[in-house]
Scaffold this motif. Sequence first.
Motif, PDB file in Angstrom:
ATOM      1  N   PRO A 175       0.819  -1.221   0.000  1.00 26.25           N
ATOM      2  CA  PRO A 175       0.000   0.000   0.000  1.00 26.25           C
ATOM      3  C   PRO A 175       0.847   1.262   0.000  1.00 26.25           C
ATOM      4  CG  PRO A 175      -0.016  -1.029   2.161  1.00 26.25           C
ATOM      5  CD  PRO A 175       0.652  -2.001   1.242  1.00 26.25           C
ATOM      6  N   LEU A 176       1.974   1.190   0.697  1.00 25.62           N
ATOM      7  CA  LEU A 176       2.843   2.357   0.753  1.00 25.62           C
ATOM      8  C   LEU A 176       3.323   2.712  -0.653  1.00 25.62           C
ATOM      9  CD1 LEU A 176       3.340   3.638   3.444  1.00 25.62           C
ATOM     10  CD2 LEU A 176       5.671   2.714   3.424  1.00 25.62           C
ATOM     11  N   GLY A 177       3.744   1.699  -1.369  1.00 26.59           N
ATOM     12  CA  GLY A 177       4.218   1.920  -2.740  1.00 26.59           C
ATOM     13  C   GLY A 177       3.106   2.460  -3.618  1.00 26.59           C
ATOM     14  N   LEU A 178       1.919   1.839  -3.478  1.00 24.83           N
ATOM     15  CA  LEU A 178       0.766   2.290  -4.274  1.00 24.83           C
ATOM     16  C   LEU A 178       0.505   3.782  -4.049  1.00 24.83           C
ATOM     17  CD1 LEU A 178      -2.195  -0.238  -3.932  1.00 24.83           C
ATOM     18  CD2 LEU A 178      -1.043   0.467  -6.008  1.00 24.83           C
ATOM     19  N   GLY A 179       0.388   4.133  -2.791  1.00 20.85           N
ATOM     20  CA  GLY A 179       0.007   5.495  -2.465  1.00 20.85           C
ATOM     21  C   GLY A 179       1.101   6.486  -2.828  1.00 20.85           C
ATOM     22  N   LEU A 180       2.334   6.143  -2.479  1.00 20.66           N
ATOM     23  CA  LEU A 180       3.418   7.104  -2.700  1.00 20.66           C
ATOM     24  C   LEU A 180       3.752   7.262  -4.176  1.00 20.66           C
ATOM     25  CD1 LEU A 180       5.797   6.413   0.300  1.00 20.66           C
ATOM     26  CD2 LEU A 180       4.139   8.255  -0.024  1.00 20.66           C
ATOM     27  N   ARG A 181       3.583   6.197  -4.953  1.00 28.23           N
ATOM     28  CA  ARG A 181       3.867   6.310  -6.386  1.00 28.23           C
ATOM     29  C   ARG A 181       2.944   7.338  -7.037  1.00 28.23           C
ATOM     30  NH1 ARG A 181       2.874   1.695  -7.550  1.00 28.23           N
ATOM     31  NH2 ARG A 181       4.955   0.819  -7.407  1.00 28.23           N
ATOM     32  N   LEU A 182       1.657   7.162  -6.762  1.00 32.28           N
ATOM     33  CA  LEU A 182       0.675   8.093  -7.325  1.00 32.28           C
ATOM     34  C   LEU A 182       0.918   9.503  -6.811  1.00 32.28           C
ATOM     35  CD1 LEU A 182      -1.868   8.516  -8.983  1.00 32.28           C
ATOM     36  CD2 LEU A 182      -3.216   7.875  -6.997  1.00 32.28           C
ATOM     37  N   PHE A 183       1.108   9.608  -5.490  1.00 33.10           N
ATOM     38  CA  PHE A 183       1.346  10.924  -4.899  1.00 33.10           C
ATOM     39  C   PHE A 183       2.591  11.569  -5.507  1.00 33.10           C
ATOM     40  CE2 PHE A 183       4.117  12.915  -1.664  1.00 33.10           C
ATOM     41  CZ  PHE A 183       3.481  14.146  -1.634  1.00 33.10           C
ATOM     42  N   GLY A 184       3.671  10.812  -5.568  1.00 33.89           N
ATOM     43  CA  GLY A 184       4.931  11.353  -6.069  1.00 33.89           C
ATOM     44  C   GLY A 184       4.787  11.888  -7.479  1.00 33.89           C
ATOM     45  N   ASN A 185       4.186  11.105  -8.344  1.00 33.52           N
ATOM     46  CA  ASN A 185       4.029  11.545  -9.729  1.00 33.52           C
ATOM     47  C   ASN A 185       3.186  12.796  -9.841  1.00 33.52           C
ATOM     48  OD1 ASN A 185       5.142   9.733 -11.988  1.00 33.52           O
ATOM     49  ND2 ASN A 185       4.537   8.310 -10.389  1.00 33.52           N
ATOM     50  N   MET A 186       2.062  12.774  -9.148  1.00 34.79           N
ATOM     51  CA  MET A 186       1.143  13.900  -9.255  1.00 34.79           C
ATOM     52  C   MET A 186       1.734  15.150  -8.610  1.00 34.79           C
ATOM     53  SD  MET A 186      -1.270  12.995 -11.026  1.00 34.79           S
ATOM     54  CE  MET A 186      -0.383  11.756 -11.915  1.00 34.79           C
ATOM     55  N   PHE A 187       2.368  14.949  -7.459  1.00 30.68           N
ATOM     56  CA  PHE A 187       2.946  16.091  -6.752  1.00 30.68           C
ATOM     57  C   PHE A 187       4.050  16.735  -7.584  1.00 30.68           C
ATOM     58  CE2 PHE A 187       5.772  18.039  -3.568  1.00 30.68           C
ATOM     59  CZ  PHE A 187       4.849  18.856  -2.939  1.00 30.68           C
ATOM     60  N   ILE A 208      -1.423  14.442 -19.844  1.00 30.60           N
ATOM     61  CA  ILE A 208      -2.600  13.646 -20.220  1.00 30.60           C
ATOM     62  C   ILE A 208      -2.232  12.171 -20.158  1.00 30.60           C
ATOM     63  CG2 ILE A 208      -4.186  13.102 -22.091  1.00 30.60           C
ATOM     64  CD1 ILE A 208      -3.897  15.993 -23.003  1.00 30.60           C
ATOM     65  N   LEU A 209      -1.025  11.898 -20.628  1.00 30.76           N
ATOM     66  CA  LEU A 209      -0.521  10.515 -20.586  1.00 30.76           C
ATOM     67  C   LEU A 209      -0.261  10.065 -19.152  1.00 30.76           C
ATOM     68  CD1 LEU A 209       0.672   8.078 -22.171  1.00 30.76           C
ATOM     69  CD2 LEU A 209       2.872   9.227 -21.979  1.00 30.76           C
ATOM     70  N   VAL A 210       0.418  10.938 -18.388  1.00 32.69           N
ATOM     71  CA  VAL A 210       0.796  10.574 -17.012  1.00 32.69           C
ATOM     72  C   VAL A 210      -0.443  10.302 -16.166  1.00 32.69           C
ATOM     73  CG1 VAL A 210       1.896  11.407 -14.919  1.00 32.69           C
ATOM     74  CG2 VAL A 210       2.955  11.840 -17.139  1.00 32.69           C
ATOM     75  N   ILE A 211      -1.420  11.173 -16.345  1.00 31.66           N
ATOM     76  CA  ILE A 211      -2.661  11.049 -15.572  1.00 31.66           C
ATOM     77  C   ILE A 211      -3.296   9.679 -15.782  1.00 31.66           C
ATOM     78  CG2 ILE A 211      -5.054  11.802 -15.686  1.00 31.66           C
ATOM     79  CD1 ILE A 211      -3.938  14.648 -16.018  1.00 31.66           C
ATOM     80  N   THR A 212      -3.435   9.328 -17.053  1.00 34.54           N
ATOM     81  CA  THR A 212      -4.068   8.052 -17.372  1.00 34.54           C
ATOM     82  C   THR A 212      -3.197   6.897 -16.903  1.00 34.54           C
ATOM     83  OG1 THR A 212      -4.688   9.215 -19.377  1.00 34.54           O
ATOM     84  CG2 THR A 212      -5.315   6.918 -19.228  1.00 34.54           C
TER      85      THR A 212
END
Lengths: 275, 156
Positions: A209-221, A250-254
């Motif tokens: 879960p840590l990886g899941l959450g931080l990956r998305l957060f890191g990219n978006m942030f 647009i690519l990153v988001i998807t």
Amino acid sequence: MAAGSEVTATYYIQHHLQNLTFGKHPENGWSLAHSSEEAMEMGFWAIHLDTMGWSIAMGALFIWLFRKAGKLATTGVPGTLQNIIEMVVEFVENTVRGAFHGKNPVIAPLALTLFVWIFLMNLLKLIPVDYVPELFARLGVGYMKMVPTTDPNATLGMALGVFLLIIYYSLKVKGVGGFAKELSLTPFNHWLLIPFNLLLEIIGLLVKPLGLGLRLFGNMFAGEVIFILIALLPFWIMWTLNVPWAIFHILVITLQAFIFTVLSVVYLNAAHEHH
Amino acid sequence: MNINMTLIGQTIAFAIFVWFCIKYVWPPISNALHERQKKIADGLDAASRASRDLELAQEQAAETLRESKQQATEILEQANKRASQMIEEAREQARAEGERLVASARSEIEQEVHRAKDELRVQVSSLALVGAERVLEASIDEKAHREMLDKLAAEL
């Protein structure tokens, strides 16, 4: 907005990265935080109103849109909305079929919710960084960090949901004994190595879960910070960086929505499988 | 960027959305999709079946046509044969009739000739009798010589 002195640029960035926090301040009691420091001092007993508000709004949009399509769904010739929705549903269904080998009616809707919800939340990032905060500032709301997925609370919150499901299905499918055995006897099947195995497996479990959450957060942030930095440029040159970055996003988001979804499904699949 | 209650709030929101999706969003869309898939598959099936049926029907029609053509030729042939047979029979009959007519005419003629001969014979015998009477001037007993005269007439 325009690049001024060092102080204003720093202030601008910090201001944009501060959530609208409502919480229990040690001195002021339950109140809105008026600065980053105040928000920090609130500790755990605080809530980001902007994150919650926007994420629930996006979730509601998802539910409303898909519920509408579901109500209108015919087996005959589909309309435009139904076509689009069905495309998404079919895409998710195929992805789940490829990654999940068991039979569980929860997984596919879960994946659909994750994918569309995260996608919509990420999509908020393509709205120019100043529009909505400026609007809320005019209305007297000091802080507005619009994109929920740039808040680790949101991404880790969803990851926590997925984690709870992983634990639940592990226990349900393998039983308490089976799950304990899996944790303590893999990868080294020897009783002497049980502590070592346990350490390894529990870390492995928590990393999911840590990886899941931080990956998305890191990219978006990171993307958001770049957008904010680009917004510091003189207005007439902004578009040269802003437009390519937005198109790239647009690519990153998807992609990030897709990665979060697929990994969740893969983890849940692992939770269903006996070793 | 502090970790706070938002984490819990987000998890709760997530759970609610997933629950709602499982309950109200996924089933109708998924059902519609699968039903349409089934419908399309059925439709394609039916189409291929129909085309197969059509092929079969066309074959059958061609077969029937060929058979009827053959029958027609057979019937025509038979009719032709019958016609020529009839003509032949008629000709035969006509010839037979002709022959019969000729034969009867001939026999009639023969009878006529016989009758004439007989008559002639009788007349000659009576003539001979008359002649002989005249020659002999004597009365000949007709009864006594009748037999001899008949024999004579038969010899003529």
